[in-house]
Scaffold this motif. Structure first.
Motif, mmCIF file in Angstrom:
data_model
loop_
_atom_site.group_PDB
_atom_site.id
_atom_site.type_symbol
_atom_site.label_atom_id
_atom_site.label_comp_id
_atom_site.label_asym_id
_atom_site.label_seq_id
_atom_site.Cartn_x
_atom_site.Cartn_y
_atom_site.Cartn_z
ATOM 1 N N VAL A 339 -3.732 36.871 51.755
ATOM 2 C CA VAL A 339 -3.090 37.714 50.742
ATOM 3 C C VAL A 339 -3.930 38.957 50.491
ATOM 4 O O VAL A 339 -5.106 39.019 50.859
ATOM 5 C CB VAL A 339 -2.932 36.943 49.402
ATOM 6 C CG1 VAL A 339 -2.053 35.720 49.584
ATOM 7 C CG2 VAL A 339 -4.297 36.548 48.835
ATOM 8 N N GLU A 340 -3.324 39.945 49.844
ATOM 9 C CA GLU A 340 -4.087 41.062 49.303
ATOM 10 C C GLU A 340 -4.925 40.543 48.127
ATOM 11 O O GLU A 340 -4.506 39.643 47.408
ATOM 12 C CB GLU A 340 -3.146 42.168 48.820
ATOM 13 C CG GLU A 340 -2.456 42.942 49.933
ATOM 14 C CD GLU A 340 -3.424 43.726 50.793
ATOM 15 O OE1 GLU A 340 -4.421 44.270 50.247
ATOM 16 O OE2 GLU A 340 -3.207 43.782 52.023
ATOM 17 N N ALA A 341 -6.085 41.117 47.934
ATOM 18 C CA ALA A 341 -6.996 40.708 46.849
ATOM 19 C C ALA A 341 -7.265 39.199 46.859
ATOM 20 O O ALA A 341 -7.059 38.512 45.858
ATOM 21 C CB ALA A 341 -6.440 41.144 45.496
ATOM 22 N N PRO A 342 -7.733 38.647 47.990
ATOM 23 C CA PRO A 342 -7.971 37.206 48.046
ATOM 24 C C PRO A 342 -9.105 36.743 47.128
ATOM 25 O O PRO A 342 -9.081 35.612 46.654
ATOM 26 C CB PRO A 342 -8.327 36.970 49.522
ATOM 27 C CG PRO A 342 -8.845 38.283 50.008
ATOM 28 C CD PRO A 342 -8.051 39.311 49.271
ATOM 29 N N GLU A 343 -10.071 37.625 46.875
ATOM 30 C CA GLU A 343 -11.185 37.227 46.004
ATOM 31 C C GLU A 343 -10.685 36.872 44.614
ATOM 32 O O GLU A 343 -11.144 35.911 43.988
ATOM 33 C CB GLU A 343 -12.221 38.350 45.910
ATOM 34 C CG GLU A 343 -12.825 38.745 47.246
ATOM 35 C CD GLU A 343 -12.060 39.865 47.925
ATOM 36 O OE1 GLU A 343 -10.887 40.115 47.537
ATOM 37 O OE2 GLU A 343 -12.626 40.475 48.859
ATOM 38 N N GLU A 344 -9.724 37.669 44.129
ATOM 39 C CA GLU A 344 -9.152 37.424 42.791
ATOM 40 C C GLU A 344 -8.438 36.079 42.749
ATOM 41 O O GLU A 344 -8.593 35.299 41.805
ATOM 42 C CB GLU A 344 -8.178 38.555 42.446
ATOM 43 C CG GLU A 344 -7.526 38.420 41.078
ATOM 44 C CD GLU A 344 -6.511 39.524 40.824
ATOM 45 O OE1 GLU A 344 -5.605 39.301 39.991
ATOM 46 O OE2 GLU A 344 -6.609 40.590 41.461
ATOM 47 N N MET A 345 -7.672 35.774 43.794
ATOM 48 C CA MET A 345 -6.978 34.497 43.834
ATOM 49 C C MET A 345 -7.975 33.344 43.976
ATOM 50 O O MET A 345 -7.807 32.289 43.350
ATOM 51 C CB MET A 345 -5.962 34.473 44.973
ATOM 52 C CG MET A 345 -5.147 33.183 45.024
ATOM 53 S SD MET A 345 -3.807 33.210 46.264
ATOM 54 C CE MET A 345 -2.522 34.053 45.337
ATOM 55 N N ALA A 346 -9.012 33.542 44.759
ATOM 56 C CA ALA A 346 -10.017 32.490 44.938
ATOM 57 C C ALA A 346 -10.684 32.137 43.613
ATOM 58 O O ALA A 346 -10.993 30.962 43.355
ATOM 59 C CB ALA A 346 -11.065 32.929 45.954
ATOM 60 N N GLN A 347 -10.906 33.128 42.778
ATOM 61 C CA GLN A 347 -11.519 32.860 41.476
ATOM 62 C C GLN A 347 -10.633 31.981 40.611
ATOM 63 O O GLN A 347 -11.122 31.212 39.775
ATOM 64 C CB GLN A 347 -11.813 34.183 40.750
ATOM 65 C CG GLN A 347 -12.962 34.972 41.345
ATOM 66 C CD GLN A 347 -14.277 34.222 41.287
ATOM 67 O OE1 GLN A 347 -14.623 33.613 40.279
ATOM 68 N NE2 GLN A 347 -15.022 34.236 42.384
#
Length: 436
Positions: A339-347
């Motif tokens: 996805v776009e912005a995977p770091e945000e989703m991972a958090q």
């Protein structure tokens, strides 16, 4: 729930979605009574007859004709020779993977610590490596040098004094890559034995095979059953279920990439699980078509097809937030956030064994050479378990040293609590050290 010819499709709007999902996720890896009885018999024989029983079972199950355990033993020199004899391409790849895995795990090493209170009392924690570890590596058709690296290198980094490896060699077939990986990983001795008999030998010792303190590594149902049976006598890593992948896609990744990512887990075996979650209906259809288009070209087509039809799914949800909720409900071994912005989703994710972030981060990189460990919690146990690491090969001891003043302060508190529990000797032991 509709169905393509290969993989189920679910949508969170279906009235029966929860029931269907629970059925899909259900996995019970409990051995049947026949397996348990056979394993118990093997363990008892190893405990009673040691080397003789180990040689007998190995000759019978692996079709060998060894006279003693020495004939089933490989030394450090043999491991070195295996590494030296590899084609250069394999040697370089193995060294690269080992270096990355070691560098990652070096960062995990915990330190001992202590602090001193105002009255001179000292409290702390001492970290000590486990003394001897046994690594089980599957043999025969399933030869996994990556499993050697992932299990042995963290033990070596942790400071384990001796790493013993067992690997079956049915019909005498030895995998040179597996032995080369052992050489790079700090393994000192290898015994070419497998099955429940190898687990029992490591747990209790046989005379030639030394007793270890912890056993790690994957195996078949007999190995898993034996690990469960000897737990308590020795430590174990986990009882692992089938391999799993959950891919979350926002529709921006090539459907053929995602189809192959699903295949990469499904090809392990028919019980493996591959699930894709997206909120883009057209994208879900494109992935389904890519699966059908690419599947006939796969070498392990039959296994992949069976895995996808039995335990796979394409799930249509209503957005990123619901996708994260599904991730936490499934608690997957491997999670790809394509996805776009995977770091945000991972958090936002709370339960996953390993999280692969971004469209270019294929899960398979973690299997071999990214660096983090590929021994991960399966079957929803990521809710309370972690990847294998250096900390699994170390133990912690508490440190307590009281000054006279500290003994007086703590002793008064301890005595009151001890008498409240009617443990008079506890109380008097504390009171002996009080200031008068």
């Amino acid at each position: 729930m509709s169905q393509t010819s290969t993989i189920a499709r679910l949508t969170t709007r279906d009235a029966d979605f929860d029931t269907r999902l629970e059925t899909l996720l259900a996995w019970e890896g409990v051995s049947d009574q026949q397996v348990v009885a056979r394993v118990d018999e093997i363990i008892a024989a190893i405990r009673q007859r040691g080397d003789a029983a180990l040689v007998e079972y190995t000759n019978r199950f692996d079709r060998l004709s060894a006279d003693d355990v020495e004939a089933l033993t490989l030394t450090a020199g043999r491991l070195q020779a295996a590494f030296d004899g590899l084609p250069q391409e394999q040697r370089v790849a193995l060294e690269h993977a080992a270096q990355r895995i070691r560098a990652y795990h070096e960062r995990q090493k915990p330190s001992s610590w202590q602090y001193e209170e105002a009255d001179g009392t000292v409290l702390g924690q001492k970290v000590t490596p486990i003394e001897r570890v046994g690594i089980y590596v599957p043999g025969g058709k399933a030869a996994y040098p990556s499993s050697v690296l992932m299990n042995a290198i963290p033990a070596d980094v942790a400071g384990v004094r001796e790493i013993i490896m067992v690997v079956p060699t049915p019909d005498g077939v030895v995998n040179e890559l597996v032995l080369a990986a052992a050489h790079l990983s700090g393994v000192e001795r290898v015994f070419t034995v497998g099955g429940a008999q190898a687990i029992a030998a490591l747990a209790y010792g046989t005379g030639s095979v030394p007793r270890v303190d912890k056993i790690v590594g994957p195996g078949n149902i007999y190995v898993a059953t034996a690990k469960r049976a000897v737990f308590g006598q020795v430590g174990i890593d986990m009882i692992a279920g089938p391999s799993e992948i959950l891919v979350v896609s926002d529709g921006g990744t090539d459907p053929e990439w995602l189809a192959m990512d699903l295949f990469s887990q499904a090809e392990h075996d028919e019980d493996a699980q591959a699930i894709l979650v997206t909120w883009d209906a057209e994208h879900l259809e494109a992935v389904a078509q890519a699966i059908e288009r690419l599947l006939p070209s796969m070498e392990r087509e039959a296994i992949i097809r069976e895995s996808l039809s039995r335990r796979g799914a394409l799930i249509l949800c209503e957005g990123r937030e619901q996708a994260v909720a599904l991730v936490d409900r499934i608690a997957p071994e491997h999670l790809e956030l394509s996805v776009e912005a995977p770091e945000e989703m991972a958090q936002a994710v709370r339960h996953a064994g390993a999280i692969f972030m971004g469209r270019y981060t294929a899960e398979v990189l973690g299997d071999y050479c990214a660096g983090p460990n590929h021994v991960l919690p399966t079957s929803g146990t990521a809710r309370f378990s972690s990847p294998l690491g250096v900390y699994d090969f170390q133990k912690r001891s508490s440190l307590i040293q009281c000054s006279p003043e500290g003994a007086d302060v703590l002793g008064r508190t301890a005595a009151v609590l001890a008498r409240g529990e009617s443990l008079t000797a506890h109380a008097r032991s504390a009171e002996n050290r009080l200031k008068r």
